[in-house]
Each structure stands twice: as structure tokens, then as C-alpha cells.
Write a protein that holds these residues in place. Structure first.
Motif, PDB file in Angstrom:
ATOM      1  N   GLU A 185      97.657  54.602  50.769  1.00 27.76           N
ATOM      2  CA  GLU A 185      99.067  54.543  51.164  1.00 27.76           C
ATOM      3  C   GLU A 185      99.717  55.921  51.039  1.00 27.76           C
ATOM      4  OE1 GLU A 185     102.895  53.389  52.246  1.00 27.76           O
ATOM      5  OE2 GLU A 185     100.966  52.395  52.559  1.00 27.76           O
ATOM      6  N   VAL A 186      99.368  56.648  49.983  1.00 30.73           N
ATOM      7  CA  VAL A 186      99.913  57.991  49.789  1.00 30.73           C
ATOM      8  C   VAL A 186      99.559  58.888  50.970  1.00 30.73           C
ATOM      9  CG1 VAL A 186      99.754  60.109  48.409  1.00 30.73           C
ATOM     10  CG2 VAL A 186      99.936  57.877  47.274  1.00 30.73           C
ATOM     11  N   ILE A 198     105.389  62.260  46.794  1.00 31.32           N
ATOM     12  CA  ILE A 198     105.049  61.063  47.560  1.00 31.32           C
ATOM     13  C   ILE A 198     104.241  60.098  46.699  1.00 31.32           C
ATOM     14  CG2 ILE A 198     103.717  60.189  49.521  1.00 31.32           C
ATOM     15  CD1 ILE A 198     104.456  62.740  51.022  1.00 31.32           C
ATOM     16  N   LYS A 214     102.086  60.792  58.077  1.00 27.28           N
ATOM     17  CA  LYS A 214     103.272  60.488  58.864  1.00 27.28           C
ATOM     18  C   LYS A 214     104.365  61.543  58.684  1.00 27.28           C
ATOM     19  CE  LYS A 214     106.700  56.832  59.643  1.00 27.28           C
ATOM     20  NZ  LYS A 214     107.145  55.463  59.252  1.00 27.28           N
ATOM     21  N   GLY A 215     104.510  62.041  57.460  1.00 28.67           N
ATOM     22  CA  GLY A 215     105.593  62.989  57.184  1.00 28.67           C
ATOM     23  C   GLY A 215     105.227  64.441  57.387  1.00 28.67           C
ATOM     24  N   MET A 238     110.348  60.275  55.687  1.00 27.40           N
ATOM     25  CA  MET A 238     109.730  61.419  54.996  1.00 27.40           C
ATOM     26  C   MET A 238     110.237  61.494  53.566  1.00 27.40           C
ATOM     27  SD  MET A 238     110.258  65.444  55.861  1.00 27.40           S
ATOM     28  CE  MET A 238     109.867  66.684  54.647  1.00 27.40           C
ATOM     29  N   THR A 239     109.333  61.745  52.626  1.00 29.70           N
ATOM     30  CA  THR A 239     109.726  61.917  51.242  1.00 29.70           C
ATOM     31  C   THR A 239     110.190  63.336  51.022  1.00 29.70           C
ATOM     32  OG1 THR A 239     108.119  60.297  50.529  1.00 29.70           O
ATOM     33  CG2 THR A 239     108.929  61.815  48.864  1.00 29.70           C
ATOM     34  N   SER A 259     107.025  52.269  43.518  1.00 30.28           N
ATOM     35  CA  SER A 259     107.133  51.059  44.340  1.00 30.28           C
ATOM     36  C   SER A 259     106.116  50.010  43.910  1.00 30.28           C
ATOM     37  CB  SER A 259     106.927  51.410  45.819  1.00 30.28           C
ATOM     38  OG  SER A 259     107.940  52.272  46.286  1.00 30.28           O
ATOM     39  N   ASN A 286     106.409  58.284  44.237  1.00 34.29           N
ATOM     40  CA  ASN A 286     107.210  57.244  44.871  1.00 34.29           C
ATOM     41  C   ASN A 286     106.381  55.999  45.162  1.00 34.29           C
ATOM     42  OD1 ASN A 286     109.545  58.772  44.835  1.00 34.29           O
ATOM     43  ND2 ASN A 286     109.265  59.586  46.886  1.00 34.29           N
ATOM     44  N   VAL A 287     105.141  56.198  45.619  1.00 33.35           N
ATOM     45  CA  VAL A 287     104.252  55.066  45.855  1.00 33.35           C
ATOM     46  C   VAL A 287     103.978  54.333  44.544  1.00 33.35           C
ATOM     47  CG1 VAL A 287     101.890  54.417  46.501  1.00 33.35           C
ATOM     48  CG2 VAL A 287     103.188  56.010  47.927  1.00 33.35           C
ATOM     49  N   ARG A 324     101.343  58.106  54.190  1.00 34.48           N
ATOM     50  CA  ARG A 324     102.707  58.657  54.200  1.00 34.48           C
ATOM     51  C   ARG A 324     102.684  60.169  54.417  1.00 34.48           C
ATOM     52  NH1 ARG A 324     106.473  55.565  49.680  1.00 34.48           N
ATOM     53  NH2 ARG A 324     105.731  53.440  50.080  1.00 34.48           N
TER      54      ARG A 324
END
Length: 207
Positions: free
Chosen positions: A65-66, A90, A72-73, A1-2, A97, A93-94, A69
Motif C-alpha cells: 500500500e505504501v 507516507i 501515485k504521488g 498526495m502525502t 490508518s 500515514n499508512v 501511494r
């Protein structure tokens, strides 16, 4: 989790326009999660293209992808900050990366073939598609908007994220501090300096 760091002041979340959909999505309501995606997809795309200078297709891939996440979080999201603040953390962060991955790929490509000509620069400014406007009515406005977009893309990295989150996405200073993991005072300073930088670039349009 972010996660995001705690703000220097408590941020109200009761008036969060995404709160009802977020709470329903946490309970497993798929339609509610779809509502969240519909509310924020374009804003996430805009943030990704601004940070990465990437094209729309790349931003859409990263946007998936964001939201993966986020999905999921979401069960662990405590709601102490607005959903948008958590989402932008989030997304950032993506983007970070993806930027690191692109730099690594470029370095490997150079090492593998020093004599080969370099490909197109991945960091070139994105081509902004827009609807055709009546030149007699909106030529000046279109030129100004184009110059604003170009100027924002040219902002130094340390200013660009803060300015976009404040002036394009409407986040509070404290929320931006959470997303960027910076003191609020630093955020205010970067936004002020970024705006001055933009004003200098757009001086010809000043009244």
C-alpha cells in the motif's frame, strides 16, 4: 498526495542517493521505480513492524500500500526534501490508518460477542526470524540484539518513532520533524528521553 511540513532549515537534496532513480521514475521509467522499491522495501518493512508491532506478512501487505501511494504521488513530488523523508511520511500515514482500522475492528468484535473469548492480541511483539549463529562466538551478541529489539518495541509510542527514525534509519532531526509533523526541538527531546529509557532497560549490558 502525502505532504510533509516545511522544515525549520533547508535540507540538502543533491546528495540524496535515491534522487537519480526518483527523477527517472517521475519520467515514467518503470525500472527506476523498481530500483526505489528495492532500495527502501526492507526499511519500510522495519518501520511498519516497529510502529505497529505487527508480523512480517502484515507489514508486507501494508508495504504494498505504501509503494502504491508512492507511485501515485510521485509525479507531484517536488523533491524539496529527500525521497526517504517523503517515503517515511507516507509509510507512517499508512501505519496510522492500519492502527485505527485494527482498533475499530477490535471494538466491533467485542460489541458483537461479549461472551466470546478474545483472540490472540494483535499487538504482541513480532517473532524476529534470524539466521542460526555459532553459540560459542555470538551468543552474547545475539542476546544483546534480542534485548535491544524487545526494548525498542517496549518504548512508549511518543519516543519509539523518533528513536527508530534517527538511530535505525539514520534520518536527520529536521527530516524526522517533517515525518512526525513536530518541531525539531520536540524531536530532539523525544530522542534524548527515548535513549535514556533504553539505556535504563539495557543497563546490565553496560561496560
Amino acid at each position: 498526495m502525502t505532504s510533509v511540513p516545511e522544515a525549520e532549515t533547508e535540507l540538502p537534496t543533491a546528495d540524496d542517493p535515491a534522487r537519480a532513480a526518483m527523477l527517472a521514475a517521475q519520467r515514467g521509467d518503470r525500472a527506476a521505480f523498481g530500483t526505489l522499491v528495492a532500495m527502501f522495501a526492507e526499511r519500510v518493512m522495519r518501520l511498519l513492524t516497529t510502529i505497529l508491532h505487527c508480523d512480517r506478512a502484515t507489514a508486507e501487505d501494508l508495504g504494498q500500500e505504501v509503494f502504491l501511494r508512492v507511485h501515485k504521488g510521485l509525479p507531484d513530488f517536488d523533491g524539496k526534501v529527500r525521497f526517504a523523508t517523503w517515503l517515511y511520511a507516507i509509510a507512517r500515514n499508512v501505519a496510522i490508518s492500519a492502527h485505527r482500522s485494527r482498533r475499530a475492528q477490535k471494538r466491533r468484535a467485542v460489541v458483537q460477542s461479549l461472551d466470546a473469548p478474545l483472540g490472540p492480541d494483535d499487538d504482541r511483539l513480532p517473532q524476529v526470524a534470524g539466521r542460526e549463529l555459532d553459540p560459542a562466538v555470538a551468543a552474547g551478541q545475539q542476546e544483546f540484539l534480542g534485548r535491544v529489539r524487545a526494548a525498542v518495541q517496549e518504548l512508549p509510542d511518543e519516543f519509539r518513532e523518533a528513536v527508530v527514525l534517527r538511530d535505525m534509519e539514520g534520518l536527520a532531526y529536521e527530516e524526522i520533524a517533517m515525518v512526525l509533523e513536530l518541531p525539531t526541538g520536540t524531536v530532539r527531546s523525544r530522542i534524548h528521553r527515548g535513549r535514556l529509557w533504553l539505556a535504563g532497560r539495557l543497563q546490565e549490558f553496560a561496560p
